[in-house]
Structure formats: C-alpha cells, structure tokens
Design an enzyme around this catalytic site. Sequence first.
Site, PDB file in Angstrom:
ATOM      1  N   CYS A  70      12.364  -2.398 -64.116  1.00 13.26           N
ATOM      2  CA  CYS A  70      12.646  -2.264 -65.552  1.00 13.26           C
ATOM      3  C   CYS A  70      14.144  -2.082 -65.694  1.00 13.26           C
ATOM      4  O   CYS A  70      14.690  -1.046 -65.328  1.00 13.26           O
ATOM      5  CB  CYS A  70      11.909  -1.080 -66.167  1.00 13.26           C
ATOM      6  SG  CYS A  70      12.356  -0.811 -67.910  1.00 13.26           S
TER       7      CYS A  70
ATOM      8  N   MET B  84      14.253  -7.047 -72.751  1.00 13.86           N
ATOM      9  CA  MET B  84      14.062  -6.330 -71.508  1.00 13.86           C
ATOM     10  C   MET B  84      15.350  -6.411 -70.693  1.00 13.86           C
ATOM     11  O   MET B  84      16.014  -7.453 -70.656  1.00 13.86           O
ATOM     12  CB  MET B  84      12.912  -6.924 -70.692  1.00 13.86           C
ATOM     13  CG  MET B  84      11.598  -7.012 -71.452  1.00 13.86           C
ATOM     14  SD  MET B  84      11.468  -8.476 -72.520  1.00 13.86           S
ATOM     15  CE  MET B  84      11.092  -9.736 -71.298  1.00 13.86           C
TER      16      MET B  84
END
Length: 417
Positions: free
Chosen positions: A113, A339
Amino acid sequence: MAQTNSKSKPAFAPQISIPATYMRGGTSKGAFFKLSDLPERCQVAGESRDKFLLRVIGSPDPYGKQIDGLGNGSSSTSKTVILSASDKSDHDVNYLFGQVNIAKPIIDWAGNCGNLTAAVGACAINMGLIDVDKVANSIADNAESGICEVSIWQENIGKTIIAHVPVYKDANDQVQVQETGDFELDGVTFPAAEVKIEFIDPVDSSSDMFPTGNLVDDFDVSGCGLKTDSVKATFISAGIPTIFIKAEDLGFTGTELQGDINSDGDLLAKLEKIRAKGGVAMGLFKDVSEAQSSQHIPKIAWVGAAQSYRASSGKSVDASEIDLVVRAMSMGQLHHAMMGTAAVAIAAAATTQGTLVNQAAGGSELFEVRFGHPSGTLLVGGKTEQVDGRWQAKKVSMSRSARRIMVGEVFVPADAF
C-alpha cells in the site's frame, strides 16, 4: 443436598486487548501493529494471523460496512500493517501490509500500500523500532528540526523504500515526529507535515517492467461488454501490477467520480472482467477465475489527455494545472483519489516514452508529471531506463502526509482466531 462452590465456565469468550496504532497515511487509513505485540500464534503467517486481523477490521461483513471493527466499508480503510525491527543490513524497519477484503474472509498479502507507506516511518519511530541515536542525530546541532531518513524493507514485494520523516525538538528537548503542517494532499481534508517517499528500484533487475515486453499491446477484451474485441493497453509492473487503457476505449472521459462508477453494477462487472483478462495477459493468472482470489492485483486504470473537471470536493481542476487525467479501480471500486502504488505505476509509465500514459501526457520525454484524479491532483517523479534490453524504473518519488489518529488497544474476542 450439599452445596458446591465450584463455578461453571462462562459460555462465552472474553475479549483480549492488543496494543495498536490507528494512522492515516496518504489517502488511506489502517491499523498498525508491532510484530512482537501480536499474540504468539499471530506472529507468523497463517490462519490465526489472518483471522485475528479480519476480526480487528470487521470482516467478512455481508453488509459491507465493517461496523464491528476498525474498517469503514472502503478499500482505503480496510487495511492492516505489521512492523518489526529489520534484520536486513542498511534497513531500519520491516513493513508487512495486508489488504482486508470487506465481504470475504480474505487478506491479500500480494502487494504493497503506497499510501500507508507514508505512515510507516513515523509509526516505526513512535513505536521505538528505529535506533534512538539515528533519530536524535537527524537534527543538526543548534537546529530545532530536521529530517529522519527511515529505510523501509517492504516485505510483500521485497523492495526498499526511503521515507523522509520530519522531526523536531519538543519543549523538553526530546525529538518527536512532526505530524502537523501546511502540506495539502488532495483527498485529505486537513493539511499536515509533508513526508517525501522514494521507491528504490521498484522493478526486479531480472525482469522487465513491461511483462509482455511491449510498451503498448493489442489487448483482447472479447466477451467483456465493450463495443470492440480489442483495445490498446500498457501493462506495467512497477509499484503494483497495473493495466492502463485509454479512457475513450472504455467509453469514459477520464474525469469520472466515484458516483459515476461505483453505483453501476453492470459497469463494475465489465471492469472486473477486463481486469481478470489483464491479469492473464500479464502472466499473473493462468485463468481468469483466479482473479476472484486476487482482488488487490492487478489494478485497472484509464487515462486521458489533460482536461478541466470538478473534483469530488467541488474544487475546480483546470486542464492547465495537469499533464493528464487518471482514474483507477481498487478492490472493485473506483478509488476516491489514487492508490500510492498505482501512483508509482503512473510515474514509471509516464516517464517512459511510448506508453499510453506517456502519450496521454503529451508523448515527450518526462521526468515528472502532475495528474488529475477524482479528489484533485498529484505530482510524481520517476527515472526509467533500459538495461540489457529490459525497461527498469530506478526510482520513483512522491510526497504524502501521515498522522496518528489513535494509540491504544484494540479488542477482539479470544475465540476469533
């Protein structure tokens, strides 16, 4: 009849508490744990660890809200992080990320992430995982503030990331992480301190950044519900495996917001079919059916030329402010911003002449781009080159911010894992 003092065992499981930190990193939030604080059986990969973390976040939840956990019914907040002091030379901390599925009992450990990466350095310092002298020496003599460079080993993908964490001396002359400031990140309501992130060699030296060997492919999308059976696509593995398609080939403009995509079940199903086919084309899956158990990778995104639009906050984004527009799907939904790992892919593709992303940005030689996303804009930089005939990304950089929201204990039923 004789009385007995014995007590029957309660017919329920007590709750146990585990130290945890709840942090925002970039445009995501997640539960952070120190590895040694986890129950012993959860300190290694396996069913116990996954069940524990699922219960923390509140999954699986057929209602999609994660009301009984720390999640918030969004892929951006259904995340967990485990940190430990690194045993690797030249690294300070090991960072393991888990993307928790909202509706299914699945945690995807396959990728990183990028947004929560921004919180790892600060969290590691606050957890006492970074050498005290290193933190103290990051502020020069007679100075009140400085930058602590935290070298992160990203365990999911086996890569090095450098976080430039701002620090300062408090009233007691103790070095603390600076979390507040005036850096504004679109997708985050309040300003905070800037954290610069560098992704070092995000592509394996033994592999090609473009897994098909091409900058642009003819991508078979037959049976996916498009008006054509083939579209142009750029497949890239940098930051996270990503499929880039022209917005117009999907029937989009590139200025879509979440409400335009996420409420249309047929459209979501179409995009998922394309994502699954892309995974096969990239060599990630042998069959499209495998995509069901791999929601985190690959990502699917669409790009278009710079154009004016109104962001989800109501703020106007002018075409003159950006180089291109990009929209990306995360865990089956259009992401509310971008993201972090997909931003790495955007940077690497945009700075490689000939890709669809580079073409959307004008097609010239680029070293950085500012792209428009649903919440606003983001500036990313990259350096790519060919090595022995293979494209490699040497470094990708971006700025994010991070902030502690809660430090304390999280409770889970003892029989949950």
